[in-house]
Structures are given as C-alpha cells and as structure tokens.
Design a protein around this motif. Structure first.
Motif, PDB file in Angstrom:
ATOM      1  N   TYR A  63      -4.682   4.624  -0.794  1.00 55.25           N
ATOM      2  CA  TYR A  63      -3.840   3.359  -1.567  1.00 55.25           C
ATOM      3  C   TYR A  63      -3.405   4.203  -2.754  1.00 55.25           C
ATOM      4  N   GLY A  78       1.392   4.628  -1.280  1.00 55.03           N
ATOM      5  CA  GLY A  78       0.232   3.721  -0.384  1.00 55.03           C
ATOM      6  C   GLY A  78      -0.012   3.869   0.743  1.00 55.03           C
ATOM      7  N   PHE A  82       4.913   2.636   1.558  1.00 55.31           N
ATOM      8  CA  PHE A  82       5.877   1.661   0.961  1.00 55.31           C
ATOM      9  C   PHE A  82       6.977   2.451   0.250  1.00 55.31           C
ATOM     10  N   ASP A  88       9.751  -3.017   0.582  1.00 57.93           N
ATOM     11  CA  ASP A  88       8.105  -3.073   0.668  1.00 57.93           C
ATOM     12  C   ASP A  88       7.220  -2.481  -0.610  1.00 57.93           C
ATOM     13  N   THR A  92       4.910  -5.085  -2.841  1.00 55.67           N
ATOM     14  CA  THR A  92       3.417  -4.916  -3.138  1.00 55.67           C
ATOM     15  C   THR A  92       3.057  -5.066  -4.628  1.00 55.67           C
ATOM     16  N   TYR A  96       0.834  -7.870  -6.390  1.00 58.65           N
ATOM     17  CA  TYR A  96      -0.421  -7.106  -7.313  1.00 58.65           C
ATOM     18  C   TYR A  96       0.047  -8.069  -8.760  1.00 58.65           C
ATOM     19  N   GLN A 147      -1.923  -4.555  -1.468  1.00 59.00           N
ATOM     20  CA  GLN A 147      -1.292  -3.453  -0.342  1.00 59.00           C
ATOM     21  C   GLN A 147      -1.914  -4.084   0.925  1.00 59.00           C
ATOM     22  N   VAL A 150       0.365  -7.105   2.195  1.00 63.77           N
ATOM     23  CA  VAL A 150       1.772  -6.709   2.513  1.00 63.77           C
ATOM     24  C   VAL A 150       1.596  -6.189   3.724  1.00 63.77           C
TER      25      VAL A 150
END
Length: 281
Positions: A63, A78, A82, A88, A92, A96, A147, A150
C-alpha cells in the motif's frame, strides 16, 4: 525487479474505465457463473499475492509503494500501480477522502484532477511532500480500505464478470483475468482486456463455454495473445516497458500447465527468472 515497471498501464488503457464497466457487465449478467465470480477468501488472497509479486516483487501488499517510473504515467503507487496520469490514483485519494475528509492527501486533489483530466505525466505539485503523505497514509487502515475498494471496482469485479460471461470457471482463470485487468485495463482499446479476449476467441475459434474448447487450452491461447501484445503493444508508449513484463504471463502459464487451477498453495512463482516466490497458507 520493480525497476522494470511490469505493472504500469497507460492512460490509453486505464482512462475513463468507469464508463465501460456497464458495457462489460451487462453482456455477462445472464450468463454469470458464481464459481467464476466469487473466489474464496483464501483464493482471493493468493490472487492478490500474485498481482503483488508482479507489480512490486513482493507477495506482501504494498500500500505504501510510490515512485516516478518516468514511463509516461506520472507517479505510480499503491497495491495496483495506481497512476497520477490515468485517473485511478485520483479515485483512490477521493475514496480515502470520503473516509477521512481531513487526511494529508486531500490537498493534492486539485492537482490529481488536472493530471487525470489531461492524462498528463507531469509530477509538478506531486513532489516529495505528496510522496511522504502517501507513505504516511498507507499506515491508516482507512487508506488501505480505499485502495482495496478501487481495485475491486475497477479491476477485480470487471475481470471476474468477464471471465464468467465467456464460460471460465476456475479460480486460476479469474486470477489470470484479474492480473490482465491490472496491467492492460478493461477499456475498449486495442490493448485492453476485451480486445485480448476477442483476439483469443478468433484464434481459438470460440470461447471456453463451447463444448469443443477446454478451459486450459483457451487460457493458454489467451496468455499467448497477451504475451504477444506485451511485446508489441498497439499503444507505442508502452513499447518501452511492457516487453519487460512478459515474465508475469510466463509465470501464470506455468501455474496453468502445472495444474494449479484451484490456486491451492503451495505455489512457486518466478516471473523474472531470478527469485522464486513460494506462496503458502
């Protein structure tokens, strides 16, 4: 081997992905096979570990990963690579922000929106402080959940639906489509998952739902088609780095030939020819 950037995809493949999800799912709704759409938690964990190995050379989900690979995608970060240029990463951070409105990445949303809208690889405004904020956020379970969500929405669920629609049934088949969606995207372009399926259908003279085509044979053909696309992608920008990522296809083909259709550990994976990753329970 992360320096070879095997997991990056272009704005061409990943942009506007949400706009094509309905098209992917609607054709499959009446044909969906539960076994193809849902993996057990253990099988999904293995599929995620495989993607992580291919993306970040580690079975542990990264992550916190973030890097400028200078590949035309801006920052790559990530668990799924991403990208700031493809949208993307923006999704993300927005996800969040819904969980933590005051998080340290919110301030960068205007920049991320501009980069995603234009498909720009520029990292202006996304320098060291943004990188530090991403890494700090990765310690927050809410960011990890964003994450995960998505990944499910853009990659895993469309891949599983597509697999079910054409008659693929095994967990390994879903994992293969999942990894393909991560790298190639699910958009309607010449390098995307739908195009690879269409080319495989022509080469195999049908889909795995047909009585004369075994799933194993169809998947081997699909992986050959995908490998050829990585070596000579239609998107010329990807010709710099995609050829180096054929090891992830070879590793999946090895699992298929070895009979690991159920993704049952232990599994040995050596995508780059220099490090064997052994997946256990």
């Amino acid at each position: 081997m992360r320096s070879i950037s095997p997991g990056v995809v272009s704005a061409w493949s990943r942009g506007l992905m949400l706009g094509v999800l309905v098209a992917l799912v609607s054709a499959s709704a009446s044909m969906a096979t539960p076994a193809a759409n849902v993996l057990t938690p253990a099988q999904r964990h293995v599929a995620d570990e495989l993607v992580s190995i291919f993306e970040n050379s580690s079975p542990t989900i990264r992550y916190d990963y973030i890097e400028d690979l200078h590949d035309g995608c801006g920052l790559t970060a990530g668990r799924a690579g991403f990208c700031s240029a493809t949208g993307d990463m923006l999704e993300t951070v927005e996800a969040y922000a819904q969980r933590r409105p005051d998080n340290g990445l919110v301030a960068y949303l205007p920049v991320l929106r501009r980069r995603a809208a234009s498909g720009s690889a520029s990292t202006d405004g996304l320098g060291r402080r943004f990188v530090a904020a991403w890494r700090a956020a990765s310690r927050d379970m809410a960011f990890r959940a964003a994450q995960d969500d998505v990944v499910d929405e853009l990659y895993f669920e469309p891949a599983a639906e597509r697999a079910a629609a054409i008659g693929l049934r095994t967990p390994l088949a879903v994992a293969i489509f999942y990894d393909t969606a991560i790298e190639h995207g699910t958009a309607q372009d010449a390098d995307g998952l739908p195009a690879l399926v269409a080319r495989t259908r022509r080469r195999a003279r049908g889909l795995p739902a047909a009585p004369h085509i075994t799933e194993r044979r169809w998947l081997m053909t699909f992986l050959a088609v995908r490998r050829a696309d990585l070596l000579a992608p239609h998107n010329r920008a990807r010709r710099v780095d995609w050829p180096d990522s054929v090891g992830r296809v070879d590793a999946l083909a090895h699992l298929l030939r070895a009979g690991h259709a159920d993704l049952e550990p232990p599994l040995a994976v050596d995508p780059w020819g220099d490090n064997v990753f052994t997946l256990t329970r």
